[in-house]
Design a protein around this motif. Structure first.
Motif: not given
Length: 133
Positions: A89-99, A76-87, A101-106
């Motif tokens: 999920v990962q959170v990244r910095d919205a500007s640099s797209l740097a991770p 909501p504050n536009s600072r983070f971007l989350v993406h997910w697939r299969e099993s 944290a490591a991907p977390a299992p779904i």
């Protein structure tokens, strides 16, 4: 990039290697993320690029994300971007797209993820994001 009010060109176009798969504008309308698809080292990846919509500056270009993605969302504050697939999920910095944290299992199947919410655990803006599936 065109100014939607006047129709005049505001910034030079963002050149992509292929047709976009996903396009998302941040809630504060400052950032744009675009992904395209490709195979790298035998694995399918979505290449993400981040653009500052006010200056037209490319903040990150062709950052490989494991794909195919099931979805991506801004916080909501536009600072983070989350993406997910299969099993995972990962959170990244919205500007640099740097991770962040490591991907977390779904724990569930990817088709059971119908929405993502990103909130903060603590009261200040430096708190870690919390992703709810």
């Amino acid at each position: 990039m065109l100014d939607w009010r006047s129709g005049r060109e505001r910034h030079r176009p963002l050149e992509l290697a292929d047709s976009p798969l996903r396009v998302a504008i941040s809630p504060d309308s400052n950032l744009l993320v675009v992904t395209t698809g490709t195979y790298l080292h035998g694995h399918y990846r979505e290449l993400a690029s981040s653009l500052d919509l006010h200056s037209g500056r490319v903040l990150a270009r062709d950052i490989p994300l494991p794909g195919p993605l099931a979805g991506l969302r801004y916080s909501p504050n536009s600072r983070f971007l989350v993406h997910w697939r299969e099993s995972e999920v990962q959170v990244r910095d919205a500007s640099s797209l740097a991770p962040i944290a490591a991907p977390a299992p779904i724990p569930a199947k990817p088709y059971s993820v119908i929405g993502v919410s990103i909130t903060r655990l603590g009261p200040n803006s430096s708190s870690s994001p919390c992703v709810t599936l």
